[in-house]
Design a protein around this motif. Structure first.
Motif, PDB file in Angstrom:
ATOM      1  N   VAL A   1      28.844   5.648 -40.097  1.00 22.11           N
ATOM      2  CA  VAL A   1      27.755   5.377 -39.156  1.00 22.11           C
ATOM      3  C   VAL A   1      26.728   6.503 -39.282  1.00 22.11           C
ATOM      4  O   VAL A   1      27.099   7.689 -39.384  1.00 22.11           O
ATOM      5  N   SER A   2      25.456   6.139 -39.275  1.00 21.10           N
ATOM      6  CA  SER A   2      24.398   7.159 -39.255  1.00 21.10           C
ATOM      7  C   SER A   2      24.576   8.042 -38.020  1.00 21.10           C
ATOM      8  O   SER A   2      24.628   7.535 -36.888  1.00 21.10           O
ATOM      9  N   SER A   3      24.621   9.338 -38.242  1.00 21.73           N
ATOM     10  CA  SER A   3      24.860  10.276 -37.129  1.00 21.73           C
ATOM     11  C   SER A   3      23.872  10.082 -35.985  1.00 21.73           C
ATOM     12  O   SER A   3      24.228  10.160 -34.812  1.00 21.73           O
ATOM     13  N   CYS A   4      22.605   9.824 -36.344  1.00 26.12           N
ATOM     14  CA  CYS A   4      21.574   9.730 -35.295  1.00 26.12           C
ATOM     15  C   CYS A   4      21.770   8.517 -34.399  1.00 26.12           C
ATOM     16  O   CYS A   4      21.206   8.467 -33.310  1.00 26.12           O
ATOM     17  N   LEU A   5      22.587   7.538 -34.848  1.00 27.83           N
ATOM     18  CA  LEU A   5      22.857   6.367 -34.004  1.00 27.83           C
ATOM     19  C   LEU A   5      23.948   6.633 -32.986  1.00 27.83           C
ATOM     20  O   LEU A   5      24.235   5.791 -32.144  1.00 27.83           O
ATOM     21  N   GLN A   6      24.561   7.802 -33.102  1.00 28.37           N
ATOM     22  CA  GLN A   6      25.623   8.156 -32.160  1.00 28.37           C
ATOM     23  C   GLN A   6      25.268   9.436 -31.409  1.00 28.37           C
ATOM     24  O   GLN A   6      26.144  10.240 -31.057  1.00 28.37           O
ATOM     25  N   GLY A   7      23.989   9.635 -31.214  1.00 27.84           N
ATOM     26  CA  GLY A   7      23.558  10.725 -30.338  1.00 27.84           C
ATOM     27  C   GLY A   7      23.407  12.089 -30.986  1.00 27.84           C
ATOM     28  O   GLY A   7      23.078  13.061 -30.302  1.00 27.84           O
TER      29      GLY A   7
ATOM     30  N   TYR B   1      19.325   8.619 -31.346  1.00 25.26           N
ATOM     31  CA  TYR B   1      19.275   7.311 -30.688  1.00 25.26           C
ATOM     32  C   TYR B   1      20.566   7.100 -29.905  1.00 25.26           C
ATOM     33  O   TYR B   1      21.609   7.627 -30.276  1.00 25.26           O
ATOM     34  N   HIS B   2      20.460   6.270 -28.884  1.00 22.80           N
ATOM     35  CA  HIS B   2      21.658   5.769 -28.200  1.00 22.80           C
ATOM     36  C   HIS B   2      21.546   4.261 -28.255  1.00 22.80           C
ATOM     37  O   HIS B   2      20.534   3.702 -27.849  1.00 22.80           O
ATOM     38  N   ASN B   3      22.533   3.628 -28.830  1.00 22.37           N
ATOM     39  CA  ASN B   3      22.433   2.204 -29.075  1.00 22.37           C
ATOM     40  C   ASN B   3      23.716   1.523 -28.587  1.00 22.37           C
ATOM     41  O   ASN B   3      24.801   1.766 -29.120  1.00 22.37           O
TER      42      ASN B   3
ATOM     43  N   VAL C   1      27.659  10.303 -40.633  1.00 23.57           N
ATOM     44  CA  VAL C   1      26.996  10.951 -41.771  1.00 23.57           C
ATOM     45  C   VAL C   1      25.489  10.966 -41.553  1.00 23.57           C
ATOM     46  O   VAL C   1      24.919  10.006 -41.055  1.00 23.57           O
ATOM     47  N   CYS C   2      24.869  12.066 -41.932  1.00 26.96           N
ATOM     48  CA  CYS C   2      23.408  12.121 -42.008  1.00 26.96           C
ATOM     49  C   CYS C   2      23.065  12.556 -43.424  1.00 26.96           C
ATOM     50  O   CYS C   2      23.160  13.736 -43.763  1.00 26.96           O
ATOM     51  N   PRO C   3      22.701  11.610 -44.286  1.00 28.17           N
ATOM     52  CA  PRO C   3      22.448  11.965 -45.687  1.00 28.17           C
ATOM     53  C   PRO C   3      21.369  13.030 -45.867  1.00 28.17           C
ATOM     54  O   PRO C   3      21.472  13.857 -46.786  1.00 28.17           O
TER      55      PRO C   3
ATOM     56  N   ALA D   1      29.160   0.155 -43.702  1.00 25.58           N
ATOM     57  CA  ALA D   1      28.408   1.264 -43.106  1.00 25.58           C
ATOM     58  C   ALA D   1      27.362   0.695 -42.148  1.00 25.58           C
ATOM     59  O   ALA D   1      26.679  -0.279 -42.483  1.00 25.58           O
ATOM     60  N   ILE D   2      27.250   1.303 -40.984  1.00 20.18           N
ATOM     61  CA  ILE D   2      26.218   0.927 -40.013  1.00 20.18           C
ATOM     62  C   ILE D   2      25.156   2.017 -40.084  1.00 20.18           C
ATOM     63  O   ILE D   2      25.397   3.164 -39.648  1.00 20.18           O
ATOM     64  N   LEU D   3      24.032   1.700 -40.681  1.00 25.22           N
ATOM     65  CA  LEU D   3      23.028   2.738 -40.942  1.00 25.22           C
ATOM     66  C   LEU D   3      21.695   2.394 -40.291  1.00 25.22           C
ATOM     67  O   LEU D   3      21.326   1.227 -40.145  1.00 25.22           O
ATOM     68  N   LYS D   4      20.986   3.452 -39.942  1.00 22.72           N
ATOM     69  CA  LYS D   4      19.732   3.310 -39.174  1.00 22.72           C
ATOM     70  C   LYS D   4      18.667   2.543 -39.956  1.00 22.72           C
ATOM     71  O   LYS D   4      18.342   2.895 -41.094  1.00 22.72           O
ATOM     72  N   SER D   5      18.094   1.564 -39.290  1.00 24.08           N
ATOM     73  CA  SER D   5      17.056   0.740 -39.926  1.00 24.08           C
ATOM     74  C   SER D   5      15.825   1.572 -40.314  1.00 24.08           C
ATOM     75  O   SER D   5      15.490   2.556 -39.647  1.00 24.08           O
TER      76      SER D   5
END
Ligand code: SF4
Length: 140
Positions: free
Chosen positions: A7-13, A23-25, A40-42, A93-97
């Motif tokens: 999961v993109s790190s930024c999608l989990q705060g 982001y909080h989703n 992960v944050c590439p 993988a769930i990654l930020k759009s």
């Protein structure tokens, strides 16, 4: 055993976006609640700082808003994420759009004007090439 997902790190705060925000989703939270999550944050894994200049992909290169070619850091980050995926037998993988790293199917067009074009971020593209399913949080 729980399914492992990237999961993109930024999608989990995690505040790892270019402007040091996150982001909080709710949909992502719901999706991952019964899974083993690897954040992960590439871009950070590739050595970029937080905060950093926003970047977009233009003619195969990743360019920052100030005109710097940061393709190498993006490529390095993508390879590190792919290695993590391989080591953990990741299938999804769930990654930020829309991100130049994490975006899938649509990304910004390289003009920093908010326009979208068909395409994948550097990390999403590498994962997809190796058969890993990449889903954007908007498609959950
Ligand atoms: S590289 Fe991906 S995980 Fe990192 S801030 Fe950008 S969208 Fe989020």
């Amino acid at each position: 055993m729980k399914e492992k997902v990237l999961v993109s790190s930024c999608l989990q705060g995690i505040e790892c976006r270019y402007n040091a925000s996150a982001y909080h989703n709710d949909k992502v939270d719901e999706y991952v609640k019964d899974k083993d999550v690897i954040l992960v944050c590439p871009e950070v894994l590739g050595g970029l700082q937080v905060p950093r200049n926003p970047c977009e992909i233009k003619v195969g290169k990743v360019i920052s808003v100030s005109g710097e070619d940061v393709s190498e850091a993006f490529q390095k980050g993508a390879e590190i994420v792919f290695k993590i995926a391989q080591e953990n037998n990741i299938k999804k993988a769930i990654l930020k759009s829309r991100s130049p790293s994490c975006g899938s199917n649509w990304i910004y067009d390289g003009t920093f004007s908010g326009k979208l074009v068909k395409g994948d971020g550097i990390c999403s593209s590498l994962l997809k090439k190796h058969g890993i399913e990449v889903i954007s949080e908007e498609d959950l």
